[in-house]
Scaffold this active site. Structure first.
Site, PDB file in Angstrom:
ATOM      1  NE  ARG A 176      -3.595  -2.512   0.135  1.00 30.69           N
ATOM      2  CZ  ARG A 176      -3.242  -3.583  -0.585  1.00 30.69           C
ATOM      3  NH1 ARG A 176      -2.244  -3.522  -1.443  1.00 30.69           N
ATOM      4  NH2 ARG A 176      -3.914  -4.704  -0.488  1.00 30.69           N
ATOM      5  CB  SER A 226      -8.942  -3.352   4.282  1.00 35.90           C
ATOM      6  OG  SER A 226      -9.359  -4.548   3.686  1.00 35.90           O
ATOM      7  CD  GLU A 296      -5.625  -0.653   2.774  1.00 38.77           C
ATOM      8  OE1 GLU A 296      -5.306  -1.643   3.452  1.00 38.77           O
ATOM      9  OE2 GLU A 296      -6.135  -0.741   1.643  1.00 38.77           O
TER      10      GLU A 296
HETATM   11  C1  LIG Z   1     -15.769  -1.920  -0.954  1.00 35.12           C
HETATM   12  C2  LIG Z   1     -14.307  -1.616  -1.113  1.00 35.12           C
HETATM   13  C3  LIG Z   1     -13.418  -2.642  -1.387  1.00 35.12           C
HETATM   14  C4  LIG Z   1     -12.055  -2.366  -1.535  1.00 35.12           C
HETATM   15  N1  LIG Z   1     -11.192  -3.405  -1.806  1.00 35.12           N
HETATM   16  C5  LIG Z   1      -9.883  -3.148  -1.966  1.00 35.12           C
HETATM   17  C6  LIG Z   1      -8.963  -4.216  -2.267  1.00 35.12           C
HETATM   18  O1  LIG Z   1      -9.346  -5.366  -2.399  1.00 35.12           O
HETATM   19  N2  LIG Z   1      -7.656  -3.906  -2.400  1.00 35.12           N
HETATM   20  C7  LIG Z   1      -7.182  -2.625  -2.268  1.00 35.12           C
HETATM   21  O2  LIG Z   1      -5.977  -2.406  -2.430  1.00 35.12           O
HETATM   22  N3  LIG Z   1      -8.024  -1.610  -1.985  1.00 35.12           N
HETATM   23  C8  LIG Z   1      -9.351  -1.830  -1.838  1.00 35.12           C
HETATM   24  N4  LIG Z   1     -10.196  -0.792  -1.552  1.00 35.12           N
HETATM   25  C9  LIG Z   1      -9.660   0.567  -1.334  1.00 35.12           C
HETATM   26  C10 LIG Z   1      -9.563   1.451  -2.605  1.00 35.12           C
HETATM   27  O3  LIG Z   1     -10.535   1.069  -3.558  1.00 35.12           O
HETATM   28  C11 LIG Z   1      -8.177   1.412  -3.225  1.00 35.12           C
HETATM   29  O4  LIG Z   1      -7.199   1.892  -2.324  1.00 35.12           O
HETATM   30  C12 LIG Z   1      -8.102   2.253  -4.518  1.00 35.12           C
HETATM   31  O5  LIG Z   1      -6.871   2.003  -5.138  1.00 35.12           O
HETATM   32  C13 LIG Z   1      -8.244   3.745  -4.262  1.00 35.12           C
HETATM   33  O6  LIG Z   1      -8.464   4.389  -5.507  1.00 35.12           O
HETATM   34  P1  LIG Z   1      -9.276   5.762  -5.606  1.00 35.12           P
HETATM   35  O7  LIG Z   1      -9.245   6.205  -7.014  1.00 35.12           O
HETATM   36  O8  LIG Z   1     -10.615   5.615  -4.994  1.00 35.12           O
HETATM   37  O9  LIG Z   1      -8.339   6.689  -4.716  1.00 35.12           O
HETATM   38  P2  LIG Z   1      -8.769   7.794  -3.645  1.00 35.12           P
HETATM   39  O10 LIG Z   1      -9.444   7.150  -2.486  1.00 35.12           O
HETATM   40  O11 LIG Z   1      -9.482   8.904  -4.332  1.00 35.12           O
HETATM   41  O12 LIG Z   1      -7.327   8.283  -3.190  1.00 35.12           O
HETATM   42  C14 LIG Z   1      -6.460   7.390  -2.487  1.00 35.12           C
HETATM   43  C15 LIG Z   1      -5.068   8.021  -2.436  1.00 35.12           C
HETATM   44  O13 LIG Z   1      -4.534   8.078  -3.742  1.00 35.12           O
HETATM   45  C16 LIG Z   1      -4.233   9.440  -4.101  1.00 35.12           C
HETATM   46  N5  LIG Z   1      -4.567   9.598  -5.523  1.00 35.12           N
HETATM   47  C17 LIG Z   1      -5.719   9.277  -6.155  1.00 35.12           C
HETATM   48  N6  LIG Z   1      -5.618   9.493  -7.476  1.00 35.12           N
HETATM   49  C18 LIG Z   1      -4.371   9.994  -7.682  1.00 35.12           C
HETATM   50  C19 LIG Z   1      -3.648  10.433  -8.835  1.00 35.12           C
HETATM   51  N7  LIG Z   1      -4.171  10.414 -10.075  1.00 35.12           N
HETATM   52  N8  LIG Z   1      -2.369  10.867  -8.657  1.00 35.12           N
HETATM   53  C20 LIG Z   1      -1.810  10.912  -7.426  1.00 35.12           C
HETATM   54  N9  LIG Z   1      -2.446  10.526  -6.300  1.00 35.12           N
HETATM   55  C21 LIG Z   1      -3.715  10.062  -6.435  1.00 35.12           C
HETATM   56  C22 LIG Z   1      -5.058  10.314  -3.171  1.00 35.12           C
HETATM   57  O14 LIG Z   1      -4.434  11.568  -2.952  1.00 35.12           O
HETATM   58  C23 LIG Z   1      -5.083   9.461  -1.906  1.00 35.12           C
HETATM   59  O15 LIG Z   1      -3.905   9.655  -1.161  1.00 35.12           O
HETATM   60  C24 LIG Z   1     -11.566  -1.042  -1.399  1.00 35.12           C
HETATM   61  C25 LIG Z   1     -12.477   0.006  -1.147  1.00 35.12           C
HETATM   62  C26 LIG Z   1     -13.837  -0.274  -1.004  1.00 35.12           C
HETATM   63  C27 LIG Z   1     -14.795   0.851  -0.748  1.00 35.12           C
END
Ligand SMILES: Cc1cc2nc3c(=O)[nH]c(=O)nc-3n(C[C@H](O)[C@H](O)[C@H](O)COP(=O)(O)OP(=O)(O)OC[C@H]3O[C@@H](n4cnc5c(N)ncnc54)[C@H](O)[C@@H]3O)c2cc1C
Length: 303
Positions: A176, A226, A296
């Site tokens: 992560r 998580s 996380e």
């Molecule tokens: C139901 C559910 C299930 C999930 N299952 C998993 C799983 O199995 N495995 C897992 O790893 N995660 C899981 N997640 C967590 C999440 O989906 C991941 O961490 C995902 O990668 C986050 O992407 P996001 O676009 O929503 O990022 P955001 O939540 O919008 O941002 C997360 C971080 O990334 C940064 N960020 C976002 N986009 C950019 C960009 N373009 N450039 C630079 N920084 C950026 C943000 O500043 C922040 O620090 C789950 C979440 C939910 C709600």
């Protein structure tokens, strides 16, 4: 409202790409979070670079989000500019066994294109509800797969406005974490390299993993997946359950009864409820097992 800054943004972005006092509960999967002073949705890397340059010139704080699926925003919101890299930058192109996609493309969309083209190796990501940008930053992973294994390279924008491509070996992708977050880079696009596979087998695996998520995770409630990182040698959910915290509530926030690793927005939770619940869970787990739980989920704003 900071009219001068708004006027500056209008030189870079069309009116419909700038929102004022935008409630962040509409842009996070936790469905909590107060207003962002400015909420912008750039459609090109030039617009994105322009916004960053403007913010830096006047020392206006900014924060990048994708789908907000790993994000807890304060009830007081964010005094600055939230830059959402999502639907306006979500192109996906498949060439041979390579997928080039913009940072705002959803992992589910990329997985669908992989399946369509008989490309294997991305099945693990199909059910992660984030964007490619967020997944690169977090080195998202599930069911034995992680972004590290499929990424070839990532193109980023630095805070100083430089655009360059980093090969996967230099991204320092760990559990992560990545160099992207550490250096404050913004992901613009990435290249994923997959292997040729059998479309039916790919679909079967995706369906199996989806079924696992549906049966094990509380997908019927808002959450950020998580909530805590997996401590080495343990599972956060098991530690939380063993500490007797299954179903534990603070206000509208709850440790899921279905999967203790998930904090859910059970009933009109506030960010303060979720934050306090997380604090108490960490404290009680430490008292019970002497293991430190680290969040996380990322936080934005004042807590
Ligand atoms: C139901 C559910 C299930 C999930 N299952 C998993 C799983 O199995 N495995 C897992 O790893 N995660 C899981 N997640 C967590 C999440 O989906 C991941 O961490 C995902 O990668 C986050 O992407 P996001 O676009 O929503 O990022 P955001 O939540 O919008 O941002 C997360 C971080 O990334 C940064 N960020 C976002 N986009 C950019 C960009 N373009 N450039 C630079 N920084 C950026 C943000 O500043 C922040 O620090 C789950 C979440 C939910 C709600």
């Amino acid at each position: 409202m900071n009219q001068k800054f708004y006027d500056e943004l209008r030189k870079i972005l069309p009116e419909e790409s700038i929102k004022l006092n935008e409630p962040m509960e509409a842009h996070t999967t936790f469905r909590v979070g107060g207003p962002a002073d400015f909420f912008v949705t750039p459609g090109t890397k030039d617009e994105l670079a322009g916004i960053i340059a403007r913010c830096r010139a006047v020392q206006m704080p900014y924060y990048i989000i994708g789908n907000g699926s790993n994000l807890l925003v304060s009830d007081d919101g964010y005094k600055g500019v939230v830059i959402q890299v999502y639907k306006s930058m979500n192109q996906i192109r498949v060439t041979g066994n390579r997928i080039e996609a913009q940072a705002g493309a959803l992992l589910s969309g990329i997985a669908a294109r992989a399946l369509e083209n008989g490309l294997a190796g991305f099945e693990f990501a199909a059910g992660i509800p984030g964007t490619l940008g967020g997944a690169c930053v977090m080195n998202a992973g599930a069911y034995g797969g992680e972004m590290k294994n499929v990424l070839k390279q990532v193109t980023v924008l630095s805070q100083e406005g430089r655009i360059f491509t980093i090969p996967v070996q230099k991204l320092e992708l760990g559990y992560r974490t990545s160099i992207i977050a550490k250096n404050g880079y913004i992901v613009l696009e990435a290249v994923i390299e997959l292997r040729n596979g059998d479309a039916q087998e790919i679909k079967t695996l995706m369906d199996e993993l989806k079924e696992k998520r549906v049966s094990k995770q509380p997908l019927e409630f808002p959450s950020a997946g998580s909530t805590f990182k997996r401590p080495e040698g343990y599972f956060a959910g098991k530690l939380i359950q063993d500490a007797g915290l299954k179903g534990f509530r603070v206000g509208g926030a709850q440790v899921s009864e279905k999967h203790c690793g998930f904090v859910i927005n059970r009933d009109h939770a506030t960010a303060a409820d979720i934050s306090e619940l997380m604090r108490q869970v960490s404290e009680k787990v430490y008292a019970d097992s002497k293991v430190i739980l680290e969040p996380e989920v990322k936080r934005l704003g004042e807590f």
